[in-house]
Design a protein around this motif. Structure first.
Motif, PDB file in Angstrom:
ATOM      1  N   LEU A  36     -12.848 -13.763  61.148  1.00 47.25           N
ATOM      2  CA  LEU A  36     -13.782 -14.777  61.009  1.00 47.25           C
ATOM      3  C   LEU A  36     -12.912 -15.987  60.751  1.00 47.25           C
ATOM      4  O   LEU A  36     -13.114 -17.009  61.328  1.00 47.25           O
ATOM      5  N   ASP A  72     -24.149  -9.760  56.781  1.00 52.33           N
ATOM      6  CA  ASP A  72     -24.280 -10.052  55.497  1.00 52.33           C
ATOM      7  C   ASP A  72     -22.661 -10.895  55.260  1.00 52.33           C
ATOM      8  O   ASP A  72     -22.471 -11.846  54.461  1.00 52.33           O
ATOM      9  N   GLY A  74     -21.402 -12.894  57.551  1.00 52.71           N
ATOM     10  CA  GLY A  74     -21.375 -14.450  58.407  1.00 52.71           C
ATOM     11  C   GLY A  74     -21.224 -14.296  59.641  1.00 52.71           C
ATOM     12  O   GLY A  74     -20.637 -15.308  60.267  1.00 52.71           O
ATOM     13  N   ALA A  77     -23.483 -16.088  62.380  1.00 48.94           N
ATOM     14  CA  ALA A  77     -23.368 -17.489  62.247  1.00 48.94           C
ATOM     15  C   ALA A  77     -22.062 -17.857  63.197  1.00 48.94           C
ATOM     16  O   ALA A  77     -22.114 -18.641  63.938  1.00 48.94           O
TER      17      ALA A  77
END
Length: 106
Positions: A36, A72, A74, A77
């Motif tokens: 991420l 969960d 992210g 997104a």
């Protein structure tokens, strides 16, 4: 950066070859955070970003528990944001890989 690239390249291979149970073990919080972090940075459009997306893509194949952990964490997104960010450059590796991960998680 070289160490991160090497670790990611290994993770791409391991995630691709692993069973669903092994993918659950590979999908650590540190792995998610690393991926991420790369996807949120300018490196998202580099080979490092492509490898981060490939790790996520390979981890979620036929592994519902991992898919839930990615949701969960992210990841959806982050990949949707990449699709929007790179959509003007349709056909880019980043947009294509981000779209694949997004579809697998939906």
């Amino acid at each position: 950066r070289g160490m991160a690239a090497s670790r990611l390249a290994d993770a791409v291979r391991l995630a691709r070859e692993a069973s669903a149970e092994e993918r659950e073990q590979l999908c650590t919080q540190a792995c998610l955070e690393d991926c991420l972090h790369i996807l949120a940075s300018d490196e998202a459009a580099t080979a490092l970003g492509h490898d981060a997306l490939r790790v996520l893509r390979n981890l979620c194949v036929q592994a519902p528990a991992v898919q839930q952990r990615l949701l969960d964490g992210g990841v959806l997104a982050a990949t949707c944001a990449l699709v929007r960010r790179y959509l003007p450059a349709q056909g880019s590796r980043v947009e294509s890989e981000a779209e694949t991960v997004t579809i697998r998680l939906c």
